[in-house]
Design a protein around this motif. Structure first.
Motif, PDB file in Angstrom:
ATOM      1  N   GLN A  32       0.821  -1.206   0.000  1.00  0.00           N
ATOM      2  CA  GLN A  32       0.000   0.000   0.000  1.00  0.00           C
ATOM      3  C   GLN A  32       0.861   1.264   0.000  1.00  0.00           C
ATOM      4  O   GLN A  32       1.837   1.354   0.736  1.00  0.00           O
ATOM      5  CB  GLN A  32      -0.900   0.035   1.243  1.00  0.00           C
ATOM      6  CG  GLN A  32      -1.816  -1.179   1.372  1.00  0.00           C
ATOM      7  CD  GLN A  32      -2.611  -1.127   2.653  1.00  0.00           C
ATOM      8  OE1 GLN A  32      -3.809  -0.833   2.656  1.00  0.00           O
ATOM      9  NE2 GLN A  32      -1.951  -1.398   3.760  1.00  0.00           N
ATOM     10  N   LEU A  33       0.465   2.226  -0.826  1.00  0.00           N
ATOM     11  CA  LEU A  33       1.021   3.572  -0.779  1.00  0.00           C
ATOM     12  C   LEU A  33      -0.013   4.480  -0.119  1.00  0.00           C
ATOM     13  O   LEU A  33      -1.189   4.456  -0.486  1.00  0.00           O
ATOM     14  CB  LEU A  33       1.342   4.072  -2.190  1.00  0.00           C
ATOM     15  CG  LEU A  33       2.389   3.274  -2.977  1.00  0.00           C
ATOM     16  CD1 LEU A  33       2.554   3.868  -4.364  1.00  0.00           C
ATOM     17  CD2 LEU A  33       3.727   3.263  -2.236  1.00  0.00           C
ATOM     18  N   ILE A  34       0.427   5.279   0.856  1.00  0.00           N
ATOM     19  CA  ILE A  34      -0.489   6.024   1.714  1.00  0.00           C
ATOM     20  C   ILE A  34      -0.132   7.507   1.703  1.00  0.00           C
ATOM     21  O   ILE A  34       1.041   7.877   1.856  1.00  0.00           O
ATOM     22  CB  ILE A  34      -0.424   5.501   3.163  1.00  0.00           C
ATOM     23  CG1 ILE A  34      -0.771   4.007   3.206  1.00  0.00           C
ATOM     24  CG2 ILE A  34      -1.343   6.297   4.068  1.00  0.00           C
ATOM     25  CD1 ILE A  34      -0.375   3.328   4.497  1.00  0.00           C
ATOM     26  N   ALA A  35      -1.139   8.376   1.532  1.00  0.00           N
ATOM     27  CA  ALA A  35      -0.925   9.816   1.596  1.00  0.00           C
ATOM     28  C   ALA A  35      -2.205  10.494   2.080  1.00  0.00           C
ATOM     29  O   ALA A  35      -3.306  10.155   1.640  1.00  0.00           O
ATOM     30  CB  ALA A  35      -0.524  10.375   0.234  1.00  0.00           C
ATOM     31  N   LEU A  60       4.060   3.933   3.761  1.00  0.00           N
ATOM     32  CA  LEU A  60       3.756   2.697   3.042  1.00  0.00           C
ATOM     33  C   LEU A  60       3.340   1.626   4.035  1.00  0.00           C
ATOM     34  O   LEU A  60       3.521   1.767   5.247  1.00  0.00           O
ATOM     35  CB  LEU A  60       4.971   2.239   2.229  1.00  0.00           C
ATOM     36  CG  LEU A  60       6.311   2.054   2.963  1.00  0.00           C
ATOM     37  CD1 LEU A  60       6.408   0.664   3.591  1.00  0.00           C
ATOM     38  CD2 LEU A  60       7.464   2.287   2.021  1.00  0.00           C
ATOM     39  N   GLY A  61       2.724   0.579   3.505  1.00  0.00           N
ATOM     40  CA  GLY A  61       2.255  -0.485   4.380  1.00  0.00           C
ATOM     41  C   GLY A  61       1.982  -1.760   3.620  1.00  0.00           C
ATOM     42  O   GLY A  61       2.087  -1.806   2.389  1.00  0.00           O
ATOM     43  N   PHE A  75     -10.474   5.320  -0.034  1.00  0.00           N
ATOM     44  CA  PHE A  75     -10.539   6.455   0.878  1.00  0.00           C
ATOM     45  C   PHE A  75     -10.509   5.926   2.302  1.00  0.00           C
ATOM     46  O   PHE A  75     -11.166   4.935   2.623  1.00  0.00           O
ATOM     47  CB  PHE A  75     -11.806   7.272   0.649  1.00  0.00           C
ATOM     48  CG  PHE A  75     -11.978   8.396   1.623  1.00  0.00           C
ATOM     49  CD1 PHE A  75     -11.357   9.618   1.402  1.00  0.00           C
ATOM     50  CD2 PHE A  75     -12.754   8.231   2.764  1.00  0.00           C
ATOM     51  CE1 PHE A  75     -11.516  10.666   2.303  1.00  0.00           C
ATOM     52  CE2 PHE A  75     -12.913   9.270   3.673  1.00  0.00           C
ATOM     53  CZ  PHE A  75     -12.295  10.486   3.440  1.00  0.00           C
ATOM     54  N   ASN A  76      -9.775   6.615   3.176  1.00  0.00           N
ATOM     55  CA  ASN A  76      -9.582   6.136   4.541  1.00  0.00           C
ATOM     56  C   ASN A  76      -9.792   7.277   5.540  1.00  0.00           C
ATOM     57  O   ASN A  76      -9.277   8.382   5.358  1.00  0.00           O
ATOM     58  CB  ASN A  76      -8.169   5.569   4.678  1.00  0.00           C
ATOM     59  CG  ASN A  76      -7.825   5.115   6.086  1.00  0.00           C
ATOM     60  OD1 ASN A  76      -6.701   5.281   6.535  1.00  0.00           O
ATOM     61  ND2 ASN A  76      -8.767   4.527   6.787  1.00  0.00           N
ATOM     62  N   ILE A 130      -5.419   5.569  -0.086  1.00  0.00           N
ATOM     63  CA  ILE A 130      -4.571   4.379  -0.051  1.00  0.00           C
ATOM     64  C   ILE A 130      -4.639   3.692  -1.407  1.00  0.00           C
ATOM     65  O   ILE A 130      -5.724   3.332  -1.884  1.00  0.00           O
ATOM     66  CB  ILE A 130      -5.017   3.395   1.047  1.00  0.00           C
ATOM     67  CG1 ILE A 130      -4.933   4.083   2.425  1.00  0.00           C
ATOM     68  CG2 ILE A 130      -4.171   2.137   1.024  1.00  0.00           C
ATOM     69  CD1 ILE A 130      -5.456   3.218   3.555  1.00  0.00           C
ATOM     70  N   TYR A 131      -3.492   3.512  -2.022  1.00  0.00           N
ATOM     71  CA  TYR A 131      -3.413   2.824  -3.310  1.00  0.00           C
ATOM     72  C   TYR A 131      -2.797   1.446  -3.072  1.00  0.00           C
ATOM     73  O   TYR A 131      -1.658   1.328  -2.614  1.00  0.00           O
ATOM     74  CB  TYR A 131      -2.572   3.619  -4.302  1.00  0.00           C
ATOM     75  CG  TYR A 131      -2.529   2.993  -5.680  1.00  0.00           C
ATOM     76  CD1 TYR A 131      -3.591   3.150  -6.567  1.00  0.00           C
ATOM     77  CD2 TYR A 131      -1.431   2.235  -6.085  1.00  0.00           C
ATOM     78  CE1 TYR A 131      -3.567   2.572  -7.824  1.00  0.00           C
ATOM     79  CE2 TYR A 131      -1.397   1.659  -7.343  1.00  0.00           C
ATOM     80  CZ  TYR A 131      -2.464   1.823  -8.205  1.00  0.00           C
ATOM     81  OH  TYR A 131      -2.437   1.248  -9.450  1.00  0.00           O
TER      82      TYR A 131
END
Length: 224
Positions: free
Chosen positions: A27-30, A54-55, A170-171, A205-206
């Motif tokens: 996961q890429l997170i921003a 990231l995760g 979406f988070n 989150i991608y």
């Protein structure tokens, strides 16, 4: 900290390489935080900051509804208060606190029909940067090593996410410190109060290697 970062990096590489039929999802997170510090006598979620990293996420049940996620994120917290009409100093801010953490959240999730996902968990954050201003002047005694603020921030997390488009989700996340980040004495009121980080976050989150899994699920639906 180095061990935790190494573990996350290994999981991230496993996700990208699509090992074991894409069990591990990278996961890429921003996103952005809006925060306050409870107990500092500065009220309201007014401090904005970044939240990105990231995760990995992987199933822990046969039906893949239950999952565990592990992240490494850069997280900005703190508090802000504007000066009032009775304040005489020229600085527009009466109080500003900037707290920068590297955090490692661990969460348990349940997914409903591949759309909504709910999660609960905990995180540990390491304070890597701090600046505190009072009446427009920096507080020189507030540093990462001075002991004014705790170097570790343990948080409880609640999390909800849903799919926007394909691999993009979406988070929304809420976090609150489990132990005080500071015990502050207020001279004017002659009392002490424990302080806690309180945070609300919106993120995108991608999921890098989820595309083939989504396609497989759609193919199963159309099979006779």
């Amino acid at each position: 900290m180095k061990k935790v970062l190494l573990i996350v990096l290994i999981f991230f590489c496993l996700g990208i390489s699509q090992i074991q039929g894409q069990i591990f999802k990278a996961q890429l997170i921003a996103g952005a935080n809006v925060t306050q510090v409870d107990g500092d006598e500065v009220y309201g979620f007014k401090k904005w900051g970044g939240n990105f990293g990231l995760g990995v996420i992987f199933p822990v049940s046969k039906n893949k509804k239950w999952m565990v996620s592990l992240e490494t994120i850069y997280n900005q917290k703190g508090a802000i208060q504007r000066r009032t009409s009775v304040d005489t100093f020229p600085e527009p801010w009466k109080y500003r606190l900037f707290l920068d953490y590297v955090e490692t959240p661990v969460m348990l999730h349940i997914e409903d029909k591949d759309s909504w996902t709910l999660g609960l968990g905990f995180s540990w954050g390491r304070l890597i940067g701090i600046k505190e201003y009072e009446n427009g002047k920096i507080v020189d005694s507030t540093t990462t090593t001075s002991g004014v603020y705790a170097r570790s921030d343990w948080n409880f997390l609640a999390d909800v996410r849903f799919r926007i488009w394909r691999q993009l989700k979406f988070n929304f996340r809420w976090a609150y410190s489990l132990v005080p980040i500071r015990d502050r004495y207020f001279i004017k009121t002659d009392h002490s109060r424990n302080q806690y980080n309180s945070m609300m976050t919106i993120r995108l989150i991608y999921v890098i290697n989820e595309k083939k899994e989504i396609k497989r699920k759609k193919d199963k639906v159309i099979e006779p």
